[in-house]
Design a protein around this motif. Structure first.
Motif, PDB file in Angstrom:
ATOM      1  N   PRO A 228       0.966  -1.221  -0.093  1.00 25.19           N
ATOM      2  CA  PRO A 228      -0.012   0.086   0.095  1.00 25.19           C
ATOM      3  C   PRO A 228       0.901   1.269  -0.026  1.00 25.19           C
ATOM      4  O   PRO A 228       1.971   1.304   0.011  1.00 25.19           O
ATOM      5  CB  PRO A 228      -0.860  -0.017   1.413  1.00 25.19           C
ATOM      6  CG  PRO A 228       0.227  -0.809   2.138  1.00 25.19           C
ATOM      7  CD  PRO A 228       1.110  -1.674   1.243  1.00 25.19           C
ATOM      8  N   SER A 229       0.285   2.316  -0.054  1.00 28.73           N
ATOM      9  CA  SER A 229       0.923   3.601   0.156  1.00 28.73           C
ATOM     10  C   SER A 229       1.355   3.601   1.542  1.00 28.73           C
ATOM     11  O   SER A 229       0.734   2.924   2.359  1.00 28.73           O
ATOM     12  CB  SER A 229      -0.019   4.756   0.000  1.00 28.73           C
ATOM     13  OG  SER A 229      -0.935   4.964   0.643  1.00 28.73           O
ATOM     14  N   ALA A 230       2.038   4.691   2.085  1.00 26.45           N
ATOM     15  CA  ALA A 230       2.453   4.728   3.639  1.00 26.45           C
ATOM     16  C   ALA A 230       0.957   5.092   4.195  1.00 26.45           C
ATOM     17  O   ALA A 230       1.001   4.420   5.438  1.00 26.45           O
ATOM     18  CB  ALA A 230       3.562   5.869   3.550  1.00 26.45           C
ATOM     19  N   ASP A 231       0.428   6.061   3.886  1.00 31.26           N
ATOM     20  CA  ASP A 231      -1.043   6.193   4.368  1.00 31.26           C
ATOM     21  C   ASP A 231      -1.731   4.856   4.490  1.00 31.26           C
ATOM     22  O   ASP A 231      -2.424   4.725   5.581  1.00 31.26           O
ATOM     23  CB  ASP A 231      -1.564   7.474   3.777  1.00 31.26           C
ATOM     24  CG  ASP A 231      -1.080   8.552   3.997  1.00 31.26           C
ATOM     25  OD1 ASP A 231      -0.079   8.621   4.718  1.00 31.26           O
ATOM     26  OD2 ASP A 231      -1.635   9.675   3.569  1.00 31.26           O
ATOM     27  N   LEU A 233      -0.675   1.981   4.650  1.00 31.57           N
ATOM     28  CA  LEU A 233      -0.273   1.005   5.778  1.00 31.57           C
ATOM     29  C   LEU A 233      -0.558   1.432   7.082  1.00 31.57           C
ATOM     30  O   LEU A 233      -1.155   0.539   7.969  1.00 31.57           O
ATOM     31  CB  LEU A 233       1.277   0.793   5.501  1.00 31.57           C
ATOM     32  CG  LEU A 233       2.066  -0.115   6.558  1.00 31.57           C
ATOM     33  CD1 LEU A 233       1.379  -1.589   6.255  1.00 31.57           C
ATOM     34  CD2 LEU A 233       3.448  -0.082   6.607  1.00 31.57           C
ATOM     35  N   HIS A 269      14.190   5.042   8.209  1.00 32.09           N
ATOM     36  CA  HIS A 269      13.752   5.968   8.888  1.00 32.09           C
ATOM     37  C   HIS A 269      12.771   6.983   8.154  1.00 32.09           C
ATOM     38  O   HIS A 269      11.652   7.386   8.814  1.00 32.09           O
ATOM     39  CB  HIS A 269      14.893   6.779   9.346  1.00 32.09           C
ATOM     40  CG  HIS A 269      16.068   6.138   9.934  1.00 32.09           C
ATOM     41  ND1 HIS A 269      16.213   5.835  11.206  1.00 32.09           N
ATOM     42  CD2 HIS A 269      17.299   6.038   9.183  1.00 32.09           C
ATOM     43  CE1 HIS A 269      17.235   5.104  11.455  1.00 32.09           C
ATOM     44  NE2 HIS A 269      18.126   5.230  10.313  1.00 32.09           N
ATOM     45  N   GLU A 270      13.162   7.427   6.904  1.00 32.68           N
ATOM     46  CA  GLU A 270      12.360   8.465   6.241  1.00 32.68           C
ATOM     47  C   GLU A 270      11.062   7.716   5.895  1.00 32.68           C
ATOM     48  O   GLU A 270       9.956   8.275   6.256  1.00 32.68           O
ATOM     49  CB  GLU A 270      12.866   8.605   4.824  1.00 32.68           C
ATOM     50  CG  GLU A 270      14.145   9.611   5.147  1.00 32.68           C
ATOM     51  CD  GLU A 270      15.245   9.195   5.393  1.00 32.68           C
ATOM     52  OE1 GLU A 270      15.299   7.860   5.542  1.00 32.68           O
ATOM     53  OE2 GLU A 270      16.431   9.726   5.389  1.00 32.68           O
ATOM     54  N   GLU A 271      10.977   6.432   5.468  1.00 30.57           N
ATOM     55  CA  GLU A 271       9.676   5.756   5.157  1.00 30.57           C
ATOM     56  C   GLU A 271       9.031   5.689   6.674  1.00 30.57           C
ATOM     57  O   GLU A 271       7.686   5.979   6.559  1.00 30.57           O
ATOM     58  CB  GLU A 271       9.887   4.354   4.700  1.00 30.57           C
ATOM     59  CG  GLU A 271      10.433   4.206   3.457  1.00 30.57           C
ATOM     60  CD  GLU A 271      10.951   2.910   2.957  1.00 30.57           C
ATOM     61  OE1 GLU A 271      11.962   2.527   3.414  1.00 30.57           O
ATOM     62  OE2 GLU A 271      10.143   2.107   2.299  1.00 30.57           O
ATOM     63  N   PHE A 273       8.890   7.604   9.098  1.00 29.73           N
ATOM     64  CA  PHE A 273       8.412   8.983   9.526  1.00 29.73           C
ATOM     65  C   PHE A 273       7.121   9.353   8.754  1.00 29.73           C
ATOM     66  O   PHE A 273       6.180   9.798   9.262  1.00 29.73           O
ATOM     67  CB  PHE A 273       9.362  10.078   9.451  1.00 29.73           C
ATOM     68  CG  PHE A 273      10.536  10.017  10.426  1.00 29.73           C
ATOM     69  CD1 PHE A 273      10.082   9.760  11.844  1.00 29.73           C
ATOM     70  CD2 PHE A 273      11.800   9.787  10.185  1.00 29.73           C
ATOM     71  CE1 PHE A 273      11.092   9.485  12.864  1.00 29.73           C
ATOM     72  CE2 PHE A 273      12.729   9.780  11.250  1.00 29.73           C
ATOM     73  CZ  PHE A 273      12.467   9.758  12.591  1.00 29.73           C
ATOM     74  N   VAL A 274       7.136   8.628   7.316  1.00 33.86           N
ATOM     75  CA  VAL A 274       6.031   9.238   6.497  1.00 33.86           C
ATOM     76  C   VAL A 274       4.677   8.292   7.084  1.00 33.86           C
ATOM     77  O   VAL A 274       3.840   9.166   7.135  1.00 33.86           O
ATOM     78  CB  VAL A 274       6.200   8.752   5.141  1.00 33.86           C
ATOM     79  CG1 VAL A 274       5.059   9.084   4.035  1.00 33.86           C
ATOM     80  CG2 VAL A 274       7.639   9.854   4.472  1.00 33.86           C
ATOM     81  N   VAL A 275       5.169   7.083   7.551  1.00 34.85           N
ATOM     82  CA  VAL A 275       3.891   6.267   8.111  1.00 34.85           C
ATOM     83  C   VAL A 275       3.504   6.894   9.224  1.00 34.85           C
ATOM     84  O   VAL A 275       2.157   7.027   9.690  1.00 34.85           O
ATOM     85  CB  VAL A 275       4.436   4.869   7.946  1.00 34.85           C
ATOM     86  CG1 VAL A 275       3.338   3.898   9.010  1.00 34.85           C
ATOM     87  CG2 VAL A 275       4.639   4.137   6.773  1.00 34.85           C
ATOM     88  N   TYR A 276       4.380   7.220  10.190  1.00 33.33           N
ATOM     89  CA  TYR A 276       4.038   7.517  11.348  1.00 33.33           C
ATOM     90  C   TYR A 276       3.366   8.882  11.452  1.00 33.33           C
ATOM     91  O   TYR A 276       2.307   9.193  12.103  1.00 33.33           O
ATOM     92  CB  TYR A 276       5.385   8.136  12.458  1.00 33.33           C
ATOM     93  CG  TYR A 276       4.760   8.556  13.726  1.00 33.33           C
ATOM     94  CD1 TYR A 276       4.245   7.370  14.709  1.00 33.33           C
ATOM     95  CD2 TYR A 276       4.922   9.511  14.086  1.00 33.33           C
ATOM     96  CE1 TYR A 276       3.776   7.627  15.677  1.00 33.33           C
ATOM     97  CE2 TYR A 276       4.249  10.249  15.233  1.00 33.33           C
ATOM     98  CZ  TYR A 276       3.790   9.317  16.135  1.00 33.33           C
ATOM     99  OH  TYR A 276       3.251   9.442  17.328  1.00 33.33           O
ATOM    100  N   ARG A 277       3.417   9.876  10.455  1.00 34.56           N
ATOM    101  CA  ARG A 277       2.776  10.988  10.370  1.00 34.56           C
ATOM    102  C   ARG A 277       1.332  10.617  10.170  1.00 34.56           C
ATOM    103  O   ARG A 277       0.440  11.240  11.038  1.00 34.56           O
ATOM    104  CB  ARG A 277       3.188  11.767   8.824  1.00 34.56           C
ATOM    105  CG  ARG A 277       2.173  12.923   8.578  1.00 34.56           C
ATOM    106  CD  ARG A 277       2.895  13.095   7.103  1.00 34.56           C
ATOM    107  NE  ARG A 277       2.083  14.239   6.496  1.00 34.56           N
ATOM    108  CZ  ARG A 277       0.894  13.720   5.642  1.00 34.56           C
ATOM    109  NH1 ARG A 277       0.667  12.394   5.347  1.00 34.56           N
ATOM    110  NH2 ARG A 277       0.458  14.776   4.936  1.00 34.56           N
ATOM    111  N   ALA A 280       0.009   9.024  13.646  1.00 31.50           N
ATOM    112  CA  ALA A 280      -0.552  10.060  14.586  1.00 31.50           C
ATOM    113  C   ALA A 280      -1.624  10.912  14.307  1.00 31.50           C
ATOM    114  O   ALA A 280      -2.724  10.972  15.249  1.00 31.50           O
ATOM    115  CB  ALA A 280       0.762  11.269  14.582  1.00 31.50           C
ATOM    116  N   VAL A 295       9.896   5.787  17.045  1.00 31.25           N
ATOM    117  CA  VAL A 295       9.835   5.560  15.763  1.00 31.25           C
ATOM    118  C   VAL A 295      11.184   5.003  15.375  1.00 31.25           C
ATOM    119  O   VAL A 295      12.152   5.958  15.428  1.00 31.25           O
ATOM    120  CB  VAL A 295       9.392   6.866  14.726  1.00 31.25           C
ATOM    121  CG1 VAL A 295       9.518   6.131  13.272  1.00 31.25           C
ATOM    122  CG2 VAL A 295       7.942   7.177  15.303  1.00 31.25           C
TER     123      VAL A 295
END
Lengths: 577, 577
Positions: A228-231, A233, A269-271, A273-277, A280, A295
């Motif tokens: 899926p996209s980061a969102d 997931l 890490h970068e991926e 953070f995008v998922v964590y965004r 949250a 994270v």
């Protein structure tokens, strides 16, 4: 791809060497793992964590003030032995007893459980507790069967902070239990990990797909989906975990939760953070207040491309422990006063080996047992890769490596026993202990038990009879059934051991010689091992995808059949026995 | 493989969102990056770090007490703009001036250098310093040409600790310089990284080989070798770095050194520990005392499989700064007293845009300029992937993405300028500023400069003449030569801009109309861009392997030719201009 290693067989030990060299302020090495390098607090419960290697920072990176007092470190993806756990516990304990914490895997449960018994008998009150946070590994009404994944950390952290706060062993155990009750995780994997020295990944996931709920050793999950996209997931993670709440939470609105978004290896890490965004945002929309999110990488699997989300539902007590300061190599929080360094001369175990006196007949038989163990080592060596591949179909693929280490250690111990003049019983017992210690894992524990059982009936005085051997095998079956929890039909080595023991007993009862009786039983074993291909695993596997393994025999069953066969060859050559 | 993203164009911004959401105790977001979320110390030098995204924890993960006061965060692998650096600096400074620290890459040097000028003019004394620790990127007698890699951290840490200790700007700059003089790194790569949304790695390394000295964006290194054992890699690292000592060290025996063993992406903890084990042995054998080693990820490149070793040769002062406590999201050391949180209302910049009055003719011309910018955006959009591929041959592959962002931002700014009634000069100037700000990187800086130069000669009053346009292009060339440092023959956009400007001036001098003159010049530009395929890069590339790019034209040259051509099309349609 794991590229940087020397001798793959030495990998886990060299990891530990390098880790300790880089973190001397926090840890020191002891046989079996590491302990804190800071002064002890007398009377404090020692919280030890542990499991197989290959999951850094689990487990050694979590040792330090406010977190674990020590870590027991097994081989790659293989549980440490009870002996290792006892050694680390003795170095770490300071009069308040010991709590052993680990993920819920058969090998870890066996070895840590056994260690708790031994330590308690020796006057160090010890409890063992298995973390079960992975919602994908069993339904919500069978949480005790779930595996432990990144939620290890929340349980470790809460229990360790409780110990640091001065609670006694029963209370620290209660906190661990409560933290585990309120921890839920879900993971996904996009590709498998490659162990040091292996030329292919332990398992694969089709390109563009992800395995939902796959375990940290590649254990089957609950299904496959498109990446899926980061969102997307984040939405899968949050939706699934909000639908699997602790029994005492009915409405999440207004609840507080610790959050761990964990990278399993090559999700960067970068991926994360995008998922964590999005995680949250979703938790905020659901009315959940996030407390001290983490994270990063907390429980990994080499280069496995995967991630997991853990929610730790807090009450006032758990929140206090979750937010308490900690200072471990790979986990720091808040600000604490550094404890003074530990004294240089922390006791380290060593023991001069001796063996009981033995008769000439028993020492003669010991040489045959040694020859048999050597033959076992060879046949395992020659089949280790294949055993690993079979095991990887529905398990964690460590069977070949574990058996190899166990057999090598058993032969080494037996050689030393021979040198010291041991009888057959002692030689086999020492070989069994070494097997369990060095192999780790479930199979290590069971093989140790099996060899010890046979050793007990052989003794060191009499010439071993066919009846004694048969009795020993029967006792071994009984012990394996009792400790391992598997039954005939569960697709484990029990499916081979049971008919083997029965045929052996029958043939010996008909007054056949040991060689002939063993030969008949070994034929049965071979057939039984092949027949396990038709079975569905019942224990130690995720149910929904366990069917995948139909068509492949059980690795433990196959190795037992190989061993009975090669031992028959040794007996046949020595006809006299 | 980078799998988890939403819109790749939004990736860097979403990373920042998620990072800040997970680390509110440490950082808050400001336009252009992040600053500490703790109260300021009046009069303290603010140490800002920065560079492109995709290197976490560099740079945002290094913001916190005892480390950076803020981080300027560019797009993926592209330097942030001067405007971003100014914005972060204004939010972070507290009266003691600002030190900007970054790795030695052309774009970062341009933008941070420009920011230092602007800030100083505005009354905030600011210095800029580029880290040059990578021994593989230039010989020992040309250290100023070296790139900055994981040694960023030692320089950041020393300078920040000096600022925290109360030193003034000149002194903090001196510490940064000294730390850089005494920092050396070497890296290797086993495979390339895949940027979000890309379907192939930015570069590749042959299976079983490693690129020695490859840069963190895949810049060519000093050679290729077989993948060694973990011990072999440790030996290569230590041998190379002990042969490239700071000028004031003649004998390493008895020296003390900080050590960073850095994972670049998918080389995992366990592998790093096995390598570190041997690094520690080798340094001990050489008589070097290791102080506070760090083994982990400090400067990464997405899923690049690689590692680097950094030695930081300490004297008493540097050791004090290296071992001083710090508390940033991704780097913590020792124990410090937490500073109180920053006030909620930290000033954040915002500005109401207005434009100078313009004549009707200039506003008419502004519409043509807008149409041309739209055409530029389209042609860059259509060629972005190809430009990235060309750039990746000898560069970092960010040219396509950077040009795309710049062109989109320029069109957006131009549209707004049109709405506000801007003349041609102001419209083009605002478009140029937006281009530089959003594109980042070297090309962003140079394109911003070029458009601003043309804008200056157009003004907002007169109808733009062919002569004015030609003068503007000539001024642009002059500025690009001055600031960019490249000359004709260096394989950069100068190789196209110079003949273009010359042909344009000649044709305008012969009284050709703008459209015809521009057309002639554009033809020259196309030929000149193709001819760059025969050249060897002279700047911004590692020398030894720069020959690799022969046969491929320079990406900046190609995009300039594409743009001159498409602008000619717009002029031809509008004949009247």
């Amino acid at each position: 791809m794991t590229r940087l290693y020397n001798d793959p067989a030495e990998f886990a030990g060299e990891v530990l060497d390098g880790f300790v060299a880089a973190h001397q302020r926090w840890v020191r090495r002891v046989p079996g793992g590491v302990v804190r390098n800071t002064a002890k607090t007398p009377g404090q419960v020692a919280v030890l964590v542990g499991g197989g290697s290959g999951h850094y920072p689990a487990f050694t990176g979590l040792v330090g003030q406010g977190l674990a007092h020590g870590a027991v470190s097994g081989n790659i993806f293989a549980s440490p032995s009870a002996q290792q756990a006892c050694s680390v516990a003795r170095a770490a304990e300071s009069g308040g007893g010991v709590l052993l914490l680990f993920g819920n895997y058969a090998g870890d449960v066996l070895h840590f459980g056994h260690a708790a018994e031994i330590l308690t008998q020796q006057g160090i009150p010890t409890k063992a507790f298995a973390v079960t946070d992975d919602v994908s590994s069993a339904p919500a009404d069978q949480t005790a069967k779930r595996r432990g994944v990144a939620g290890d950390l929340t349980v470790f952290k809460a229990a360790a902070a409780a110990a640091e706060a001065g609670l006694d062993l029963d209370e620290v155990y209660r906190v661990a239990e409560r933290a585990n009750d309120r921890t839920r995780s879900l993971g996904v994997a996009f590709s498998g990990c490659t162990l040091p020295g292996a030329d292919a990944p332990l398992f694969t996931v089709p390109e563009g797909k992800m395995a939902v709920g796959m375990g940290i050793h590649g254990e089957p999950g609950i299904g496959e989906a498109d990446v899926p996209s980061a969102d997307g997931l984040a939405e899968l993670f949050v939706r699934t975990l909000l639908a699997d709440l602790p029994s005492d939470i009915t409405d999440v609105r207004g609840q507080r939760a610790g959050v761990i978004l964990n990278g399993l290896g090559t999700v960067k890490h970068e991926e994360l953070f995008v998922v964590y965004r999005r995680v949250a945002q979703l938790l905020a929309e659901a009315g959940v207040e996030v407390v001290d999110p983490e994270v990063g990488e907390f429980v990994t699997s080499f280069d496995l491309a995967g991630a997991s989300l853990t929610l730790f539902w807090l009450d006032d007590e758990l929140e206090r422990y979750w937010t308490a300061p900690a200072d471990a190599p790979a986990f720091r929080k808040g600000s604490l006063t550094p404890a003074p360094p530990a004294p240089e001369d922390l006791a380290v175990e060593s023991a001069e080996q001796t063996v009981p006196e033995a008769s000439e007949e028993s020492r003669e038989a010991a040489r045959v047992v040694f020859t048999a163990l050597e033959a076992v080592r060879k046949v395992i060596d020659g089949n280790a890769d294949e055993l690993g591949r079979i095991d990887a179909v529905a398990g964690d693929g460590d069977h070949g490596i574990g058996m190899q280490r166990g057999a090598v250690a058993a032969v080494d111990a037996a050689r030393e026993a021979l040198r010291l003049g041991a009888g057959a019983g002692t030689l086999l017992a020492l070989a069994g202990d070494a097997w369990a210690d060095k192999a780790g894992g479930t199979s290590g524990a069971l093989w140790g038990l099996l060899l010890r059982s046979i050793a007990n009936t052989l003794g060191d005085k009499e010439k071993p009879t066919a009846a004694a051997v048969s009795e020993g095998v029967a006792a071994g079956l009984e012990n394996v059934l009792r400790v391992g929890g598997a039954r005939v039909g569960d697709k484990t080595l029990v499916d081979v051991l049971a008919p083997f023991a029965e045929t052996l007993a029958t043939a010996v009862g008909e007054s056949r010689g040991l060689t002939e009786a063993w030969g008949r039983a070994a034929e049965q074993a071979d057939a039984a091992a092949k027949a396990t291909a038709d079975l569905v695993p019942k224990i130690g596997r995720a149910r929904p995808l366990a069917e995948k393994s139909v068509g492949t025999p059980d690795a433990g069953a196959v190795s037992l059949a190989l061993i009975t066969d090669v031992v028959h060859g040794v007996l046949a050559e020595r006809k006299g026995v």
